[in-house]
Design a protein around this motif. Sequence first.
Motif, PDB file in Angstrom:
ATOM      1  N   TYR A 136      -1.474  -5.254  -8.999  1.00 15.58           N
ATOM      2  CA  TYR A 136      -0.566  -6.381  -9.160  1.00 15.58           C
ATOM      3  C   TYR A 136      -1.197  -7.640  -8.579  1.00 15.58           C
ATOM      4  O   TYR A 136      -2.143  -7.572  -7.782  1.00 15.58           O
ATOM      5  N   LYS A 234       2.965  -3.266  -5.040  1.00 15.49           N
ATOM      6  CA  LYS A 234       3.858  -4.380  -5.346  1.00 15.49           C
ATOM      7  C   LYS A 234       4.736  -4.745  -4.148  1.00 15.49           C
ATOM      8  O   LYS A 234       4.934  -5.933  -3.840  1.00 15.49           O
ATOM      9  N   ILE A 262       5.053 -12.364  -8.711  1.00 17.26           N
ATOM     10  CA  ILE A 262       4.254 -11.134  -8.595  1.00 17.26           C
ATOM     11  C   ILE A 262       4.377 -10.386  -9.913  1.00 17.26           C
ATOM     12  O   ILE A 262       5.488 -10.206 -10.433  1.00 17.26           O
TER      13      ILE A 262
END
Length: 351
Positions: A136, A234, A262
């Motif tokens: 991510y 994440k 994100i």
Amino acid sequence: MRTYDNLYPQIYDFGNLYEAYLKARRGHRYDPDVLVFSSNRESELIELQNELIWKTYQTGQYRRFYVHDPKTRLVAALPFRDRVLHHALCNVIEPLFERKYIYDSYACRIGKGTHAGADRVTEFLKKAARKWPKPYCLKADISKYFPSVRHSTLLGIIKRTIACEDTLWLIQEILSSWADTAEPDPRGLPIGNLTSQLFANVYLDQLDHFIKEELQVPYYVRYMDDFVIISGDKKELWRLKQEIEDFLDARLSLKLNDKTGIFPVSHGVDFLGYRIWKDHRLLRKRSTKRIKRALKHFQKLYSQGKIDFEKINTTVQSWLGHTKHANSFNFRKKLFDTFSFIRGRGDDHET
């Protein structure tokens, strides 16, 4: 941490002022104010030197104007003699800060820049793909960065490196030239000043060291007020985002832009004018639209005889330098098959 004193004589040294003059006129040799200064170059530099020695120097009048691409910004331009002064100051103090920067800060530094920054993100994406099944990215930028830099905080940071009182006086003079005198604790750096680029980097160098040394983030790249962090977790990125927001608020009086987010890197990392994946890179749609719009404008000016072909070609070559760092062959071919430059009453040219 080492501090440096007795810098001021190096700033007003005639050799340094002359070198600063050469740097300041680069690419602007035939501008009217440069021609006037250059016609009496030695006297102008000696006068500037004396003003520095006796500390009577005062910043000249800013010429303010707005640019609207990609977003509206207030830009400030100083008279040429002030730009010479800024180069003279940066010649002496910039190397002192440069040696303290982290490796992955890419704005306004020799050997860095947008292409090197984009290459570094590609490198990190490749490493992330080998390390994690689904990496991510935290993509962030500072909200209204240049107008938000607090002068007292900036001076406090600078004093950790510069102990020379006369040099600090000159820096304060430059900052005060843009300050709102009604503000008890002024903010803001003028976009357009060479010193603003340096001071902006010095200010966010504090964030760089916090992220690299305290948060121990390995995959971090910053270009001025934009930065990215790559991770395989994440939730960890959301935690880092909160830590960074708290640091910016408490230490630098800054906030992240609302567009900070994100997302999986499989979507591509939108950074430095490109959308970047581990194995390819595309131009931003906004960038391609901007190029097309500018070429249409150049077509109109050229047909009316208001711009020469060399000026157009210089700008186009600069664009090509940017596009060639992406997978853009088809876009470039289609673009230059579409646009031709024809005089209303004269020779035809095509780019």
